[in-house]
Design an enzyme around this catalytic site. Structure first.
Site, PDB file in Angstrom:
ATOM      1  N   CYS A   1       0.840  -1.259  -0.144  1.00 53.28           N
ATOM      2  CA  CYS A   1      -0.194  -0.072  -0.016  1.00 53.28           C
ATOM      3  C   CYS A   1       0.854   1.368   0.164  1.00 53.28           C
ATOM      4  O   CYS A   1       0.620   2.183  -0.796  1.00 53.28           O
ATOM      5  CB  CYS A   1      -0.819   0.178   1.227  1.00 53.28           C
ATOM      6  SG  CYS A   1      -1.484  -1.612   1.834  1.00 53.28           S
TER       7      CYS A   1
ATOM      8  N   ARG B   1       6.520 -11.365   5.391  1.00 49.23           N
ATOM      9  CA  ARG B   1       5.888 -11.128   6.687  1.00 49.23           C
ATOM     10  C   ARG B   1       6.682 -12.152   7.614  1.00 49.23           C
ATOM     11  O   ARG B   1       6.746 -13.320   7.159  1.00 49.23           O
ATOM     12  CB  ARG B   1       4.443 -11.071   6.688  1.00 49.23           C
ATOM     13  CG  ARG B   1       3.852 -10.187   5.748  1.00 49.23           C
ATOM     14  CD  ARG B   1       2.381 -10.007   5.824  1.00 49.23           C
ATOM     15  NE  ARG B   1       1.781  -9.264   4.994  1.00 49.23           N
ATOM     16  CZ  ARG B   1       0.600  -9.226   4.656  1.00 49.23           C
ATOM     17  NH1 ARG B   1      -0.529 -10.099   5.345  1.00 49.23           N
ATOM     18  NH2 ARG B   1       0.053  -8.239   3.954  1.00 49.23           N
TER      19      ARG B   1
ATOM     20  N   GLN C   1       1.193 -10.957  -3.090  1.00 56.78           N
ATOM     21  CA  GLN C   1      -0.212 -10.565  -3.293  1.00 56.78           C
ATOM     22  C   GLN C   1      -0.627  -9.943  -4.638  1.00 56.78           C
ATOM     23  O   GLN C   1       0.075  -9.276  -5.328  1.00 56.78           O
ATOM     24  CB  GLN C   1      -0.364  -9.370  -2.303  1.00 56.78           C
ATOM     25  CG  GLN C   1      -0.262 -10.032  -0.845  1.00 56.78           C
ATOM     26  CD  GLN C   1      -0.692  -8.614   0.026  1.00 56.78           C
ATOM     27  OE1 GLN C   1      -0.143  -7.653  -0.182  1.00 56.78           O
ATOM     28  NE2 GLN C   1      -1.664  -8.936   1.035  1.00 56.78           N
TER      29      GLN C   1
ATOM     30  N   ASP D   1      -2.493  -7.615  -5.555  1.00 58.42           N
ATOM     31  CA  ASP D   1      -2.791  -6.332  -4.986  1.00 58.42           C
ATOM     32  C   ASP D   1      -3.275  -5.274  -5.937  1.00 58.42           C
ATOM     33  O   ASP D   1      -2.993  -4.971  -6.995  1.00 58.42           O
ATOM     34  CB  ASP D   1      -1.460  -5.683  -4.184  1.00 58.42           C
ATOM     35  CG  ASP D   1      -1.845  -5.300  -2.647  1.00 58.42           C
ATOM     36  OD1 ASP D   1      -3.049  -5.280  -2.531  1.00 58.42           O
ATOM     37  OD2 ASP D   1      -1.161  -4.842  -2.046  1.00 58.42           O
TER      38      ASP D   1
ATOM     39  N   HIS E   1      -5.020  -0.935  -5.409  1.00 59.38           N
ATOM     40  CA  HIS E   1      -5.583  -0.045  -4.697  1.00 59.38           C
ATOM     41  C   HIS E   1      -6.687   0.758  -5.301  1.00 59.38           C
ATOM     42  O   HIS E   1      -6.282   1.372  -6.438  1.00 59.38           O
ATOM     43  CB  HIS E   1      -4.535   0.909  -3.910  1.00 59.38           C
ATOM     44  CG  HIS E   1      -3.940   0.025  -2.950  1.00 59.38           C
ATOM     45  ND1 HIS E   1      -2.921  -0.578  -3.335  1.00 59.38           N
ATOM     46  CD2 HIS E   1      -4.151  -0.616  -1.681  1.00 59.38           C
ATOM     47  CE1 HIS E   1      -2.355  -1.469  -2.170  1.00 59.38           C
ATOM     48  NE2 HIS E   1      -3.192  -1.124  -1.366  1.00 59.38           N
TER      49      HIS E   1
ATOM     50  N   LYS F   1     -14.767  -4.771   5.726  1.00 54.81           N
ATOM     51  CA  LYS F   1     -14.097  -5.397   4.508  1.00 54.81           C
ATOM     52  C   LYS F   1     -15.201  -6.715   4.115  1.00 54.81           C
ATOM     53  O   LYS F   1     -16.121  -7.057   5.016  1.00 54.81           O
ATOM     54  CB  LYS F   1     -12.836  -6.037   4.606  1.00 54.81           C
ATOM     55  CG  LYS F   1     -12.983  -7.052   6.169  1.00 54.81           C
ATOM     56  CD  LYS F   1     -11.392  -7.760   6.189  1.00 54.81           C
ATOM     57  CE  LYS F   1     -11.568  -8.648   7.600  1.00 54.81           C
ATOM     58  NZ  LYS F   1     -10.144  -9.264   7.674  1.00 54.81           N
TER      59      LYS F   1
ATOM     60  N   HIS G   1      -8.675  -1.155  -0.432  1.00 58.68           N
ATOM     61  CA  HIS G   1      -7.638  -2.309  -0.633  1.00 58.68           C
ATOM     62  C   HIS G   1      -8.020  -3.579  -1.016  1.00 58.68           C
ATOM     63  O   HIS G   1      -8.840  -3.906  -0.354  1.00 58.68           O
ATOM     64  CB  HIS G   1      -6.684  -2.102   0.510  1.00 58.68           C
ATOM     65  CG  HIS G   1      -5.630  -3.058   0.638  1.00 58.68           C
ATOM     66  ND1 HIS G   1      -4.361  -2.607   0.890  1.00 58.68           N
ATOM     67  CD2 HIS G   1      -5.892  -4.480   0.649  1.00 58.68           C
ATOM     68  CE1 HIS G   1      -3.606  -4.101   0.860  1.00 58.68           C
ATOM     69  NE2 HIS G   1      -4.529  -4.935   0.910  1.00 58.68           N
TER      70      HIS G   1
END
Length: 634
Positions: A336, A365, A383, A385, A387, A467, A513
């Site tokens: 992000c 992570r 990911q 990912d 946004h 979410k 996100h």
RNA sequence: GCUCAAGUAGCUCAGUCGGUAGAGCACAUCCUUGGUAAGGAUGAGGUCACCGGUUCAAAUCCGGUCUUGAGCUCCA
């Protein structure tokens, strides 16, 4: 006085006086009475022996209903506790609920239960079942209960008792020499438990809290017939064959090595090809749906992570800092901050929104060693990912598009069943209540509009926004989260994101996100398990293996290969001097979708013989027919 | 991280009471040239996860570390 009992099929039965639920079941049919486990009286689960003394709605639960199963397994857990107490009287019992597949019971015992112990317990349970011990319910006062369990030296039961609300009825259930504190209801007697299997033992913290004592848990399952038990054990065996870790090894897709490090994946050529195909499809789908692809670095300065707040709330999942010319850098746990920095690199007009930035972003992570699991839980993963930055009045439309987009993408990989969860505002949260309300409503409205079933997890949202999660099941029914669609009221503030509105004023945009596949690693694993390694043709790393019958057809096989390669098919030739049966077996074990067998006959006529994995021989045909047959499946 | 179990050839696994390793598959070479799920022979391949200890002697017994598995907990 007479009473009416309504049954689920709409029929009613009249009784002159109070009657037990079991009696009603017997009157309906002796077979029902035999299969009956519990009664649901006006919506309340009760023992079969419960006396009905007024007009009621009655549902008789058997092992066929979820409620029936739950109760059956719960009663089996009691039976197991009884067996354990008989074998080891010093062991203290704690809790033993039914779970999705079976039951467990936690015991306070110094030593772990060995396989031999489980065997012994199982034997004892069979004896107890053969004795057909009735389960008796008894209601008692708190003081009586405490005194009784103190006398039995069952300290965990006393702790549980002290937490039961004042107004709640306290009950115990007894079968034979075993008494347990329990709300119930239970089956009528232990004889109903015909087939039991204790599956595994492991440790579990008292109340699931790692600060508490580690108890010893035994998992098991039971069924009314041996046949059902056998089927279940068979299912477990089949599931084990679909385990992505096994398939990954067998099909040479990936490995995880001690030397490289725990939770770090090495993608072998076959696995890498599948991943490449997934990613290529993903990128194409995103470009066609209004996303812009971006790339971002794997590390960033500490300032960035301070701005984003990760060093505050996510530090325990981040790897320690590295020193670069006396500046601190961190390897990224999320993408992000980079995507937002890309947005912030220029000014934006409301006319440009929504901005949708997408990246297959690899993050790292720290996961505790005990949670790592194949590709499902790793320390470095990619990911898918994106946004989405938009204005308030674009939110609903974006959410709806997102849900459709996500489900379409999952479906195109063959998935059909999903579990959808909506998570709402937790206790501690940032952002305005009005924003939360608006965001939560648009999530809910979209789900409803699309006619999708979902469960609401009240208070289960992240602190920064509500979410939607979509989960997919693995081979043994464990659910893994893939898609997540999260509002974020935190980062737009922290990064001071803006767009210039029609009023020529700066406004704060909304930020969503989202990840559709979740992570490429986890998605790959569920995909593999879902298809049992038999991937759809378009995802197979090798789509066709050409098998010449003798070396004399090698040239012809190579010719065919180059023609098929030109058609865009991933195709190889097995040029070993082996018998055809051997080559076929090998290609079948590798789960290669198409085999193409060419012998003297085919070489002479310029034809080929096709064989489809899982189907067998499709006969011989000319090249064009074969190609059409294959392309039809793509 | 915690509890329990495990780690032997690329893979699947034997290895008894402590006496420095074995099978099948895969691989290589040779023979065989075959029609829909394993043809034959020969060969190569191991610091028994790693480090330390006990012992004349350790894959084996003991301790530690790493990794894996099942859970607890956590999450994409």
């Amino acid at each position: 006085m007479s009473l009416k009992i309504s049954l689920p099929d709409g029929s009613k039965r009249e009784y002159p006086a109070a009657v037990s639920a079991l009696q009603v079941a017997t009157d309906i049919s002796p077979r029902l009475a035999d299969a009956a486990l519990a009664a649901e009286i006006n919506g309340k689960m009760s023992d079969l022996s419960t006396i009905i003394d007024s007009d009621s709605e009655l549902i008789i639960h058997t092992f066929k209903t979820d409620e029936g199963k739950e109760l059956y397994w719960h009663s089996t857990a009691h039976l197991m506790a009884q067996a354990v107490k008989q074998l080891w009287p010093d062991v203290q019992v704690t809790i033993g609920p039914a779970i999705e597949q079976g039951f467990y019971y936690d015991f306070d015992r110094e030593e772990a239960f060995s396989d031999e112990d489980l065997q012994k317990i199982e034997e004892r349970m069979k004896e107890l079942s053969a004795q057909d011990l009735p389960y008796y319910r008894k209601e008692l006062s708190r003081a009586e209960a405490i005194e009784m369990f103190r006398g039995m030296n069952e300290m965990y039961k006393i702790e549980i008792l002290s937490e039961i609300p004042e107004d709640q009825v306290i009950s115990t259930y007894t079968q034979g020499d075993f008494i347990d504190l329990c709300r119930g209801p239970h089956i009528s007697s232990s004889g109903k438990i015909k087939a039991v299997k204790l599956l595994k033992s492991s440790g579990a913290y008292w109340r699931g809290d790692e600060k508490n004592k580690m108890l010893k848990r035994i998992y098991g399952i039971s069924f009314p017939t041996n046949k059902e038990l056998k089927e279940y054990l068979n299912f477990l065996e089949e599931a084990a064959k679909r385990d992505h870790r096994k398939l990954g090894k067998d099909l040479d897709l990936f490995s995880i090595s001690d030397e490289v490090g725990a939770g770090l994946v090495l993608w072998h050529p076959n696995g890498a090809m599948i991943r490449h195909l997934i990613e290529a499809y993903w990128k194409d789908a995103h470009l066609r749906n209004g996303y812009k692809l971006v790339y971002s670095p794997h590390v960033g300065r500490s300032n960035l992570w301070e701005t984003s707040g990760h060093l505050g709330f996510y530090k325990e999942n981040m790897y320690s800092k590295m020193d670069v010319e006396s500046q601190d850098y961190y390897i990224k746990p999320m993408n992000c901050p980079f995507h937002l920095s890309i947005y912030n690199a220029s000014h934006h007009s409301y006319r440009e929104l929504p901005v949708r930035l997408a990246e297959l972003g690899t993050v790292y992570r720290y996961e505790r060693s005990g949670v790592l699991h194949g590709l499902m839980r790793v320390r470095g993963f990619t990911q898918d990912d994106a946004h989405i930055i938009c204005t308030p009045d674009q939110v609903s439309n974006e959410v709806e598009k997102l849900i459709v987009f996500s489900l379409d993408m999952l479906k195109s990989f063959g998935f059909k069943e999903f579990m959808i969860y909506l998570s709402t505002k937790p206790e501690a949260a940032v952002g305005e209540d009005a924003d939360w309300e608006m965001a939560t409503q648009s999530l809910k409205a979209s789900l409803n509009k699309l006619n999708l079933d979902f469960s609401v997890d009240e208070g289960g949202g992240a602190f920064y926004g509500p979410k939607i999660d979509i989960k997919i099941k693995d081979a043994i029914g464990r659910a893994w989260q893939c898609t997540t669609i999260q509002f974020d009221f935190n980062l737009p503030e922290r990064f001071d994101m803006q767009y210039i509105g029609a009023d020529n004023q700066a406004h704060r945009p909304y930020m969503i996100h989202r990840a559709v596949l979740g992570s490429v690693e986890r998605f790959f694993a569920t995909l593999l398990e879902y298809h049992g390694g038999n991937l759809p043709l378009w995802l197979a790393p090798v789509q066709m293996m050409i098998l010449p019958i003798t070396d004399a057809q090698l040239d012809y096989a190579k010719d065919l290969q180059s023609k098929l390669l030109e058609e865009g098919l991933r195709c190889e030739v097995d040029s070993r001097s082996e018998k055809i049966g051997y080559k076929i077996r090998d290609a079948e074990l590798k789960k290669i979708p198409f085999m193409c067998i060419v012998g003297k006959r085919e070489a002479d006529e310029g034809s080929l013989t096709l064989r489809r994995h899982t189907q067998g021989d499709l006969g011989s045909m000319d090249f064009a027919t074969a190609l059409a047959r294959i392309k039809h499946e793509l």
